[in-house]
Scaffold this motif. Structure first.
Motif, mmCIF file in Angstrom:
data_model
loop_
_atom_site.group_PDB
_atom_site.id
_atom_site.type_symbol
_atom_site.label_atom_id
_atom_site.label_comp_id
_atom_site.label_asym_id
_atom_site.label_seq_id
_atom_site.Cartn_x
_atom_site.Cartn_y
_atom_site.Cartn_z
ATOM 1 N N LEU A 101 0.827 -1.203 0.000
ATOM 2 C CA LEU A 101 0.000 0.000 0.000
ATOM 3 C C LEU A 101 0.867 1.261 0.000
ATOM 4 N N GLU A 102 1.949 1.232 0.738
ATOM 5 C CA GLU A 102 2.829 2.394 0.823
ATOM 6 C C GLU A 102 3.481 2.705 -0.527
ATOM 7 N N TYR A 103 3.734 1.676 -1.330
ATOM 8 C CA TYR A 103 4.394 1.879 -2.615
ATOM 9 C C TYR A 103 3.554 2.689 -3.596
ATOM 10 N N LEU A 104 2.278 2.898 -3.293
ATOM 11 C CA LEU A 104 1.447 3.716 -4.164
ATOM 12 C C LEU A 104 2.023 5.123 -4.290
ATOM 13 N N GLY A 105 2.638 5.627 -3.230
ATOM 14 C CA GLY A 105 3.218 6.976 -3.258
ATOM 15 C C GLY A 105 4.350 7.116 -4.258
ATOM 16 N N PRO A 106 5.429 6.321 -4.132
ATOM 17 C CA PRO A 106 6.524 6.456 -5.097
ATOM 18 C C PRO A 106 6.140 6.071 -6.516
ATOM 19 N N VAL A 107 5.237 5.107 -6.683
ATOM 20 C CA VAL A 107 4.784 4.766 -8.032
ATOM 21 C C VAL A 107 4.099 5.973 -8.663
ATOM 22 N N ALA A 108 3.283 6.669 -7.887
ATOM 23 C CA ALA A 108 2.593 7.847 -8.406
ATOM 24 C C ALA A 108 3.585 8.930 -8.821
ATOM 25 N N ARG A 118 3.328 3.582 -20.624
ATOM 26 C CA ARG A 118 3.871 2.839 -19.500
ATOM 27 C C ARG A 118 3.535 3.501 -18.167
ATOM 28 N N ALA A 119 3.632 4.825 -18.114
ATOM 29 C CA ALA A 119 3.324 5.544 -16.885
ATOM 30 C C ALA A 119 1.862 5.370 -16.507
ATOM 31 N N ARG A 120 0.980 5.451 -17.488
ATOM 32 C CA ARG A 120 -0.451 5.306 -17.201
ATOM 33 C C ARG A 120 -0.783 3.879 -16.773
ATOM 34 N N VAL A 121 -0.163 2.905 -17.408
ATOM 35 C CA VAL A 121 -0.397 1.509 -17.031
ATOM 36 C C VAL A 121 0.087 1.262 -15.604
ATOM 37 N N ALA A 122 1.223 1.849 -15.237
ATOM 38 C CA ALA A 122 1.757 1.675 -13.888
ATOM 39 C C ALA A 122 0.767 2.184 -12.841
ATOM 40 N N VAL A 123 0.178 3.350 -13.105
ATOM 41 C CA VAL A 123 -0.789 3.912 -12.158
ATOM 42 C C VAL A 123 -2.013 3.008 -12.044
ATOM 43 N N VAL A 124 -2.525 2.544 -13.182
ATOM 44 C CA VAL A 124 -3.707 1.676 -13.167
ATOM 45 C C VAL A 124 -3.423 0.389 -12.410
ATOM 46 N N LEU A 125 -2.274 -0.230 -12.652
ATOM 47 C CA LEU A 125 -1.930 -1.474 -11.966
ATOM 48 C C LEU A 125 -1.768 -1.249 -10.462
ATOM 49 N N ALA A 126 -1.139 -0.131 -10.097
ATOM 50 C CA ALA A 126 -0.977 0.163 -8.678
ATOM 51 C C ALA A 126 -2.331 0.350 -7.994
ATOM 52 N N LEU A 127 -3.227 1.056 -8.661
ATOM 53 C CA LEU A 127 -4.557 1.260 -8.086
ATOM 54 C C LEU A 127 -5.317 -0.061 -7.986
ATOM 55 N N LEU A 128 -5.211 -0.902 -9.022
ATOM 56 C CA LEU A 128 -5.855 -2.212 -8.958
ATOM 57 C C LEU A 128 -5.266 -3.049 -7.829
ATOM 58 N N GLY A 129 -3.962 -2.922 -7.620
ATOM 59 C CA GLY A 129 -3.340 -3.640 -6.518
ATOM 60 C C GLY A 129 -3.874 -3.203 -5.169
ATOM 61 N N VAL A 130 -4.034 -1.898 -5.016
ATOM 62 C CA VAL A 130 -4.584 -1.376 -3.764
ATOM 63 C C VAL A 130 -6.017 -1.849 -3.572
ATOM 64 N N VAL A 131 -6.804 -1.851 -4.658
ATOM 65 C CA VAL A 131 -8.186 -2.323 -4.574
ATOM 66 C C VAL A 131 -8.227 -3.802 -4.197
ATOM 67 N N SER A 132 -7.327 -4.600 -4.784
ATOM 68 C CA SER A 132 -7.291 -6.029 -4.468
ATOM 69 C C SER A 132 -6.924 -6.262 -3.011
ATOM 70 N N ILE A 133 -5.933 -5.511 -2.539
ATOM 71 C CA ILE A 133 -5.507 -5.681 -1.146
ATOM 72 C C ILE A 133 -6.591 -5.234 -0.185
#
Length: 289
Positions: A101-108, A118-133
């Motif tokens: 969850l904390e990694y959402l900050g540096p990824v953003a 690539r940048a947009r995909v990274a944000v989407v994947l990070a958000l999906l990861g947070v939603v999954s967690i």
């Protein structure tokens, strides 16, 4: 001659050893939470790291303008605050979950500074990861879950601020000298939070040794090792290894703390790791703490 042993060790091995050290220190900190508040343990970590860095770098040897001191002090306050928030998170959440969850900050930060798909995909994947967690992996009925998630996301925001400030400082003077001054300022600023409970760490030699171990493993060792490893890593290798750090935290939590992740947490961790890999390949990467 003193650098020869380190030079013979592959840089990726050093990088991963740094990550294991950081999260092993966090695992020890979790064990200390039954004896003193998480904020107190985090404060001791900052104090130990500050003492180590000040003795190592001896920043007083260099000239400092008031602006330099103010900027480094702000940097240290943000960094120390990030540590306090992260320890607040792992007091309520499994280690791997809090790190993801904390990694959402540096990824953003890395994604917003990057360009292209690539940048947009990274944000989407990070958000999906947070939603999954948060949606599939956590038991929101359990006491402290909401507080832990809030702490982890706030730590991520502080990490983002740390990266932005750190880049500015690194371009002006030695980043490690600024880090030494900043950690000392951060320790002083947050002293009131631990003033009433800090003495618990001195109740026995074993407890004091554990607190020192947290500071050395979580801060001092990673900072020193990174100075050797990160100058020898290519951008693709850095991206790959950074993406492995959330997994490293999960494995440390599993082995040391017996924290078994749920399927939702595992899926979220994978998504966050892929997002970190994509973001790290952009300019500057998400950065190491």
């Amino acid at each position: 001659m003193s650098r020869q042993p380190a030079s013979r060790v592959p840089a990726p091995a050093l990088f991963m050893a740094s990550g294991v050290s950081q999260y092993l220190g966090a695992a020890i900190a979790v064990e200390l939470f039954v004896l003193m508040p998480a904020a107190t343990v985090a404060w001791w970590r900052v104090v130990v790291a500050a003492v180590f860095l000040v003795l190592w770098r001896r920043p007083w040897r260099h000239g400092w303008t008031p602006r330099d001191l103010a900027t480094s002090g702000l940097f240290g306050v943000v960094l120390a605050g990030m540590n306090l928030l992260f320890y607040g998170a792992i007091a309520h959440l499994p280690l791997g979950t809090a790190v993801s969850l904390e990694y959402l900050g540096p990824v953003a930060v890395a994604a917003l500074g990057g360009r292209g798909a690539r940048a947009r995909v990274a944000v989407v994947l990070a958000l999906l990861g947070v939603v999954s967690i948060s949606g599939l992996g956590l038991d929101w009925a359990a006491p402290g879950t909401a507080v832990g998630v809030a702490f982890a996301l706030a730590a991520g925001a502080a990490w983002a601020g740390y990266i932005v400030l750190g880049r500015r400082i690194a371009t002006a003077r030695s980043g490690l000298d600024s880090l030494a001054v900043g950690m000392a300022v951060g320790a002083l600023v947050y002293t009131p939070l631990a003033a009433g409970t800090a003495g618990a760490a001195l109740a026995s030699p074993g407890l004091a040794l554990a607190v020192v171990g947290v500071g050395l493993l979580s801060s001092a060792v990673p900072y020193a090792v990174d100075q050797v490893a990160l100058t020898r890593l290519s951008a693709p290798t850095f991206a790959l290894l950074t993406a492995l750090l959330p997994t490293t935290s999960l494995l440390v939590g599993l082995v040391v703390l017996r924290q078994v992740p749920s399927p939702g947490e595992l899926l979220g961790l994978v998504l966050v790791s892929v997002a970190v890999a994509l973001a790290s390949r952009g300019e500057g990467g998400p950065g190491r703490r």
